[in-house]
Design an enzyme around this catalytic site. Structure first.
Site, PDB file in Angstrom:
ATOM      1  N   THR A 193       0.865  -1.349  -0.086  1.00  0.00           N
ATOM      2  CA  THR A 193       0.009   0.018  -0.256  1.00  0.00           C
ATOM      3  C   THR A 193       0.905   1.326   0.045  1.00  0.00           C
ATOM      4  O   THR A 193       0.532   2.141  -0.568  1.00  0.00           O
ATOM      5  CB  THR A 193      -0.857   0.097   1.094  1.00  0.00           C
ATOM      6  OG1 THR A 193      -0.181   0.117   2.219  1.00  0.00           O
ATOM      7  CG2 THR A 193      -1.804  -1.366   1.407  1.00  0.00           C
ATOM      8  N   LEU A 232      -2.197   4.933  -0.522  1.00  0.00           N
ATOM      9  CA  LEU A 232      -3.766   4.582  -0.659  1.00  0.00           C
ATOM     10  C   LEU A 232      -3.825   3.032  -0.254  1.00  0.00           C
ATOM     11  O   LEU A 232      -4.164   2.283  -0.877  1.00  0.00           O
ATOM     12  CB  LEU A 232      -4.182   4.576  -2.210  1.00  0.00           C
ATOM     13  CG  LEU A 232      -4.359   5.887  -2.809  1.00  0.00           C
ATOM     14  CD1 LEU A 232      -4.752   5.798  -4.316  1.00  0.00           C
ATOM     15  CD2 LEU A 232      -5.575   6.691  -2.065  1.00  0.00           C
ATOM     16  N   HIS A 233      -3.914   3.186   1.240  1.00  0.00           N
ATOM     17  CA  HIS A 233      -4.033   1.847   1.656  1.00  0.00           C
ATOM     18  C   HIS A 233      -5.240   0.861   1.234  1.00  0.00           C
ATOM     19  O   HIS A 233      -4.967  -0.237   0.606  1.00  0.00           O
ATOM     20  CB  HIS A 233      -3.990   1.599   3.145  1.00  0.00           C
ATOM     21  CG  HIS A 233      -2.890   2.716   3.769  1.00  0.00           C
ATOM     22  ND1 HIS A 233      -1.697   2.064   3.937  1.00  0.00           N
ATOM     23  CD2 HIS A 233      -3.054   3.793   4.651  1.00  0.00           C
ATOM     24  CE1 HIS A 233      -0.795   2.872   4.439  1.00  0.00           C
ATOM     25  NE2 HIS A 233      -1.692   3.792   4.895  1.00  0.00           N
ATOM     26  N   ASP A 234      -6.262   1.330   1.642  1.00  0.00           N
ATOM     27  CA  ASP A 234      -7.543   0.252   1.394  1.00  0.00           C
ATOM     28  C   ASP A 234      -7.990   0.251  -0.020  1.00  0.00           C
ATOM     29  O   ASP A 234      -8.514  -1.098  -0.215  1.00  0.00           O
ATOM     30  CB  ASP A 234      -8.863   1.038   2.402  1.00  0.00           C
ATOM     31  CG  ASP A 234      -8.667   0.853   3.878  1.00  0.00           C
ATOM     32  OD1 ASP A 234      -7.667   0.019   4.084  1.00  0.00           O
ATOM     33  OD2 ASP A 234      -9.023   1.589   4.733  1.00  0.00           O
TER      34      ASP A 234
END
Ligand code: BDR
Ligand code: CA
Length: 296
Positions: A193, A232-234
């Site tokens: 991520t 932008l992890h999720d």
């Protein structure tokens, strides 16, 4: 064919972008949203989840609130990143339908009703709801097709402790239950991520539809504090679900630090660990292109 998914989430700015992509891209059949305390308390994550459905005009998708607290620990939060409303002041339209409580029972009922393996769970927050499902309704948990969870880190430094990531540090015992469950699981850790970042030109280009405009507003809020880019992890969970060929996934044996130290929730590679797939590489330009295409 669209992927049938339930999104378990704690919105959260990056959760919000992930959810709007799932709703706008046409790549997913979103069966429902279940909420968990994480970035902020449960009441707010639930309100934000319902507001995101309203942005996309999806009164047909239900929201069920779940765990207010981690299995055994006090909650931590990420208000410093996401603001004290979870969305850094970005206001969403009012909910189109009331949210209900009982996420875990609803998950069990839905998984038992639908064909076994036909629903994937995209987990964007602490794994408390999923762990409760495994504890309380193991037969239903066995019917999950694929659990894709944002969390943990393997080689990268942590963002909660030196080697621990926020979602997994929030509820390490839940991570242990998931890893032991035998559910087909892919983790999307910070190793991936942190590579997926955007700049202001990219965000501006998302505008043009009401969902795209809200996504751009959310991302500009996420980029506040003079940060030129943030991970932008999720959204990486949605991107992996939609296009697994854009990620490099390694098989690992992992356990989780259940101690009471600064690195609680950290993943540990060891031979006696549970078998799990872990996304370690990503084709960054390709996933950013896919993400942007979802808002056109
Ligand atoms: C994770 O923690 C939360 O703050 C984000 O929403 C993401 O799910 C990243 O460590
Ligand atoms: Ca999240």
């Amino acid at each position: 064919m669209k992927k049938r998914v339930i999104i378990d989430t704690d919105p959260g700015l990056d959760d919000a972008v992930a959810i709007l992509f799932a709703l706008a891209s046409g790549l997913f059949d979103v069966v429902g949203l279940t909420t968990v305390a994480g970035n902020i308390g449960l009441e707010r994550t639930t309100k934000n989840a319902a507001g995101l459905l309203a942005v996309a005009g999806r009164a047909d998708i239900p929201v069920f609130s779940g765990a207010e607290k981690a299995l055994l620990r006090d909650n931590i939060d990420a208000i410093v990143v996401h603001g004290d409303d979870g969305l850094r002041g970005i206001t969403l339209p009012p909910a189109l339908a009331p949210s209900r409580s009982g996420a875990v029972a609803w998950l069990a009922e839905t998984l038992r009703t639908e064909p076994s393996g036909s629903i994937d769970i995209l987990a964007l927050g602490p794994l408390t709801n999923i762990a409760q499902l495994i504890n309380q309704y193991p037969d239903a948990a066995d019917r999950i097709g694929h659990l894709i969870a944002m969390g943990g880190t393997v080689l990268e430094p942590g963002n909660a402790g030196p080697s621990s990531e926020f979602n997994f540090a929030s509820d390490p015992e839940a991570v242990a239950l998931v890893l032991h469950s035998g559910i087909r699981t892919t983790l999307v850790p910070l190793d991936v991520t942190r590579r997926v970042r955007l700049d202001t030109d990219y965000v501006e280009a998302l505008r043009g539809t009401s969902v795209g405009d809200t996504t751009a507003d959310l991302l500009f809020a996420y980029l506040q504090d003079d940060r030129r880019s943030r991970p932008l992890h999720d959204p990486c969970v949605m991107l992996l679900a939609a296009a697994p060929e854009l990620f490099g996934v390694d098989f690992m044996r992992l356990s989780v630090n259940l101690g009471d130290d600064v690195d609680a929730g950290a993943l540990i590679r060891r031979e006696t660990g549970s078998p799990v797939n872990v996304a370690m590489r990503v084709d960054v330009p390709a996933v950013l292109k896919l993400l942007a295409s979802g808002f056109r």
